[in-house]
Design a protein around this motif. Structure first.
Motif, short mmCIF file in Angstrom:
data_model
loop_
_atom_site.label_atom_id
_atom_site.label_comp_id
_atom_site.label_asym_id
_atom_site.label_seq_id
_atom_site.Cartn_x
_atom_site.Cartn_y
_atom_site.Cartn_z
N ALA A 393 36.57 43.19 36.04
CA ALA A 393 36.12 41.76 36.06
C ALA A 393 37.65 40.92 36.05
O ALA A 393 37.46 39.87 36.71
N LEU A 394 38.59 41.59 35.68
CA LEU A 394 39.74 40.89 35.40
C LEU A 394 40.59 40.63 36.94
O LEU A 394 40.98 39.59 37.33
N VAL A 395 40.58 41.95 37.64
CA VAL A 395 40.84 41.84 39.04
C VAL A 395 40.26 41.03 39.88
O VAL A 395 40.94 40.18 40.54
N VAL A 396 38.98 40.98 39.84
CA VAL A 396 38.09 40.30 40.84
C VAL A 396 38.57 38.68 40.46
O VAL A 396 38.58 37.88 41.18
N THR A 397 38.64 38.40 39.11
CA THR A 397 38.76 36.97 38.73
C THR A 397 40.00 36.48 39.33
O THR A 397 40.20 35.48 39.78
N LEU A 398 40.93 37.32 39.04
CA LEU A 398 42.43 36.83 39.36
C LEU A 398 42.59 36.89 40.89
O LEU A 398 43.38 36.01 41.65
N THR A 399 41.86 37.63 41.61
CA THR A 399 41.72 37.59 43.23
C THR A 399 41.25 36.17 43.50
O THR A 399 41.68 35.52 44.41
N ALA A 400 40.02 35.73 42.96
CA ALA A 400 39.55 34.55 43.34
C ALA A 400 40.41 33.26 42.96
O ALA A 400 40.58 32.48 43.59
#
Length: 494
Positions: A393-400
């Protein structure tokens, strides 16, 4: 004798009434707003607001994860830093993903949408068919897939896949999205399949995907009756998914009991379905205005389930009080404002659609999580973005966020300002390249097409012949001599 105009005495002007802004109170109130208006009027205001709010939320998340996991980590692994070390590693991967995402061009996101959607559908199907299994180093556990020592959640990747693929599809359709047939295929079947596969194991993530989907349709201008029909279908699907799992129904019942303020007072209800929500309320009540102090919370001592993940906002309220909760809410509000500002200012329809959908996704997920903690919404198991413990969740959020930062730099005013500054080549290599200038990719105007290269304005360029044309074809189109007329030779014409 009549006097001239210059001899007349000058008329006395009445003094202008004092404006409120000229007073001390007006200056005290007006100057901060004027300064804020000036800061927001700068070209790169969207970029700085987005990065600053996301960075502060990430730092707060790491601190609170350390506070919430220190006791259970020391109890299980004899080290209070085990939980925060793992979260810090995922944060480092997320920062790297942020750096890569803000360097990628827009066409890359449009290209990756369909392959990522296919991969997420396959992963979700595997989790439904094999919820708990292992083949060699690959294993499944309800919502997670484990490959060796790496564990990730495919449903989080499905959010990005839905944003990229859905935005690309809707933008390609253009104005035809107002027609039901053009909108239905293949958007509705694919999204319905994704929602079904994800919702069977993770209803909270499916609700976040539904917010993303509604955001895509809202930005592209879909008619209201389509929204009404989709809302009815989605409501029926959610009811079926809730009835399919007994624990989801217990959460709904516990929420209704808590709303009545009398159903969660008995010993059976407190020890049963009302336990988590009741302990979360105790944590918020103990915090008061300024909290018990960082690391001084008591509910994380095996009283509050999922204190480091779904209910980390309760730990924030217990240790940092109302002030800490307001700071977190303010940062999310700034993040939402920056995302909507980017969506309003960019020129490209794909960037506008993606920015609005991502903003609605992050803000909506935060509202669902915080609403469940404070008792305004049922518990759905949705993590708080940037703050809850969780790697995928953290990696996907920072990608966004990295993608939104790249879009913020493509705003017309921001792009012109960045090109005017002319940063060094080292900065562009280590951080982010320059965005394209606005209008650099637009087609030339008719006046520009009619102007030859290096020629004077008003002089048309020679038109090229089409394939198969020749001088003889041009001569054949000329009208021939009239019937009965005598053909003259060149000598006679002279």
């Amino acid at each position: 004798m009549t006097g001239s105009v210059t001899d007349a005495p000058p008329a006395r002007r009445k003094p202008a009434p004092a404006r409120p802004a000229d007073s001390a109170f007006g200056r005290l109130v007006g100057e901060p707003f004027a300064a804020l208006h000036g800061l927001l009027g700068r070209p790169l205001a969207s970029y700085y607001l987005l990065v600053a709010s996301a960075g502060l939320l990430l730092v707060i998340g790491l601190v609170m994860v350390f506070s919430a996991t220190s006791v259970p980590s020391f109890d299980s692994q004899q080290s209070a830093y085990a939980g925060v070390q793992q979260q810090g590693l995922w944060a480092a991967v997320g920062v790297l993903a942020f750096w890569v995402a803000q360097r990628l061009p827009t066409r890359t996101y449009r290209f990756l949408g369909l392959p990522l959607m296919i991969v997420c559908l396959l992963f979700a199907l595997v989790l439904v068919l094999f919820p708990a299994g292992r083949i060699g180093p690959v294993g499944t556990n309800l919502n997670w897939i484990t490959i060796g020592s790496i564990q990730f959640q495919p449903a989080e990747l499905g959010k990005l896949a839905l944003v990229w693929w859905g935005a690309d599809l809707l933008v390609r359709r253009g104005d035809s999205v107002r027609k039901w047939k053009r909108l239905a295929m293949p958007l509705f079947p694919v999204t319905a399949l994704l929602f079904l596969l994800v919702g069977m194991n993770d209803l909270g993530t499916m609700l976040c995907m539904l917010l993303v989907f509604l955001g895509l349709l809202w930005v592209t201008g879909v008619r209201f009756r389509v929204f009404a029909g989709l809302f009815g279908v989605a409501l029926a699907g959610v009811v079926v998914l809730i009835a399919e799992q007994s624990y989801r129904l217990e959460r709904i019942l516990s929420f209704t009991h808590a709303a009545k303020a009398t159903g969660c007072t008995s010993a059976d209800s407190i020890q049963g379905p009302c336990w988590q929500s009741t302990q979360g309320m105790y944590a918020l009540a103990d915090g008061g205005w300024f909290g018990l102090g960082l690391g001084q919370g008591r509910q994380k001592w095996d009283w509050l389930p999922e204190a480091h993940n779904d209910f980390i906002f309760a730990i924030i309220g217990e240790e940092l009080g109302v002030v800490g909760c307001v700071v977190v809410l303010a940062l999310f509000a700034v993040l939402a404002y920056a995302g909507l500002r980017i969506a309003r200012r960019v020129d490209d329809p794909f960037r506008r659609t993606v920015a609005a959908a991502c903003t609605l996704w992050l803000a909506g997920q935060a509202v669902i999580n915080i609403g469940a903690v404070v008792g305004l919404l049922p518990i759905t198991g949705v993590p708080l973005p940037f703050i809850s413990a969780g790697g995928t969740a953290l990696v996907v959020t920072l990608t966004a966020i990295g993608m939104l930062a790249a879009f913020a730099r493509t705003e017309p005013d921001a792009a012109r300002a960045l090109h005017a500054r002319a940063p060094s080549r080292l900065v562009r290599l280590l951080w982010v390249p320059l965005p394209p200038l606005p209008g650099s990719t637009r087609p030339t105007t008719p006046s520009a097409r009619s102007r030859p290269a290096g020629g004077k304005p008003g002089v048309r360029a020679a038109r090229g012949r089409t394939a198969g044309s020749s001088r003889t074809e041009t001569r054949r189109r000329r009208p021939g001599p009239r019937a009965g007329s005598r053909t003259t030779t060149g000598k006679e014409r002279r």
